[in-house]
Design an enzyme around this catalytic site. Sequence first.
Site, PDB file in Angstrom:
ATOM      1  N   GLU A 103      12.613 -23.439 -13.108  1.00 37.91           N
ATOM      2  CA  GLU A 103      12.373 -23.851 -14.490  1.00 37.91           C
ATOM      3  C   GLU A 103      13.189 -23.046 -15.497  1.00 37.91           C
ATOM      4  OE1 GLU A 103       8.708 -22.752 -16.355  1.00 37.91           O
ATOM      5  OE2 GLU A 103       8.132 -21.413 -14.713  1.00 37.91           O
ATOM      6  N   ASP A 128       7.806 -22.249  -5.344  1.00 40.56           N
ATOM      7  CA  ASP A 128       6.511 -22.621  -5.916  1.00 40.56           C
ATOM      8  C   ASP A 128       6.295 -24.130  -5.984  1.00 40.56           C
ATOM      9  OD1 ASP A 128       5.665 -19.986  -6.345  1.00 40.56           O
ATOM     10  OD2 ASP A 128       6.781 -19.880  -8.232  1.00 40.56           O
ATOM     11  N   MET A 170       2.444 -15.992  -3.110  1.00 41.63           N
ATOM     12  CA  MET A 170       3.063 -16.216  -4.407  1.00 41.63           C
ATOM     13  C   MET A 170       2.539 -17.500  -5.044  1.00 41.63           C
ATOM     14  SD  MET A 170       7.010 -14.932  -4.049  1.00 41.63           S
ATOM     15  CE  MET A 170       7.357 -13.160  -4.158  1.00 41.63           C
ATOM     16  N   GLU A 222      -1.186 -15.388  -6.385  1.00 41.74           N
ATOM     17  CA  GLU A 222      -1.080 -14.200  -7.230  1.00 41.74           C
ATOM     18  C   GLU A 222      -1.516 -14.449  -8.670  1.00 41.74           C
ATOM     19  OE1 GLU A 222       3.035 -13.070  -7.233  1.00 41.74           O
ATOM     20  OE2 GLU A 222       3.709 -15.048  -7.901  1.00 41.74           O
ATOM     21  N   ARG A 266     -10.046  -6.295   3.780  1.00 40.12           N
ATOM     22  CA  ARG A 266      -8.681  -5.761   3.687  1.00 40.12           C
ATOM     23  C   ARG A 266      -7.767  -6.818   3.066  1.00 40.12           C
ATOM     24  NH1 ARG A 266      -8.084  -1.563   7.519  1.00 40.12           N
ATOM     25  NH2 ARG A 266     -10.045  -0.401   7.503  1.00 40.12           N
TER      26      ARG A 266
END
Length: 342
Positions: A103, A128, A170, A222, A266
């Site tokens: 983008e 993405d 991500m 994220e 974890r």
Amino acid sequence: MRVGVLTGGGDCPGLNAVIRAVVRKGTQEYGHTFAGFRDGWRGPLRGDVRPLDIAAVRGILPRGGTVLGSSRTNPFQEEDGVRRIKETLAKEEVEALIAIGGEDTLGVAARLWEEHGIPCVGVPKTIDNDLSATDYTFGFDTAVGVATEAIDRLHTTAESHMRVLVVEVMGRHAGWIALHSGLAGGANVILIPEQRFDVEQVCAWIESRFRVRYAPIVVVAEGAMPQDGQMVLKDGSTDAFGHVRLSGVGEWLAKEIEARTGKEARTTVLGHTQRGGTPSAFDRWLATRFGLHAVDAVHARDFGSMVALRGTDIVRVPLAEATAQLKTVDPALYAEAGVFFG
């Protein structure tokens, strides 16, 4: 025609496949010559150019990253940025630019064409998968494959110790990687930026898994945010396009789960492993087709356009349309995955 090529923004698998296809077809079928600008928009700003011919692109199809280098340089944030780009193009006798990026990179290309008349054609690249004008971007399939393999591996160690494993993938504004890899990897909870999550509900899903002697896997993008909290940042710094650095929601969530359930948790942050390495077969195929059609658009002087995948066809769409809004996960699609939560 002499054509410039650049790769901007975050690197991803498949960039070299585009470069190879552009040069091969452009040279063999149209007789064009090519100049590679190094490190994204920094290359035309600084006049950093390398020749691109068939010999230069030989053997690069399976390589990850980009032989041209990349950066998050924004020429509109640089002093006299547009003037410097025009001077470089004139000096190098470059008549058109093929910009390969997401983008931000394509947003710059759209402005350079619309506001300053610099001939640009765009190729959509981002792991993405969040560009709305194309069904898929190359790099996404590879990233999902890497994340899915990691989730598969984490299942066995989670079961061995009967602990919660949180996998951070991500996805700043769009949860496509989390959704696809989480569903493919059999995650028990998937959290995406498009839907704020309730930590108590997450803990309830986790506890229901432990009741049947099953160690849960939580996949979180994220950019995912809790209902009563904010996005977790690595630090307060921003890049040239104003993006903050994300990291830490996985660690934060693991601590919350431990505190609320008493179960050991974890975190594994996959980070840049999703962007690195050799591209998948699909990404090589898609990137190659994008490159072939991008050089067709340049030859036809269809500037201000971007190549896009619609079904199995490669079409051209206006760059302005391609960068107008992000493609995010539809709530109905996310709801499908909810069958497997808890």
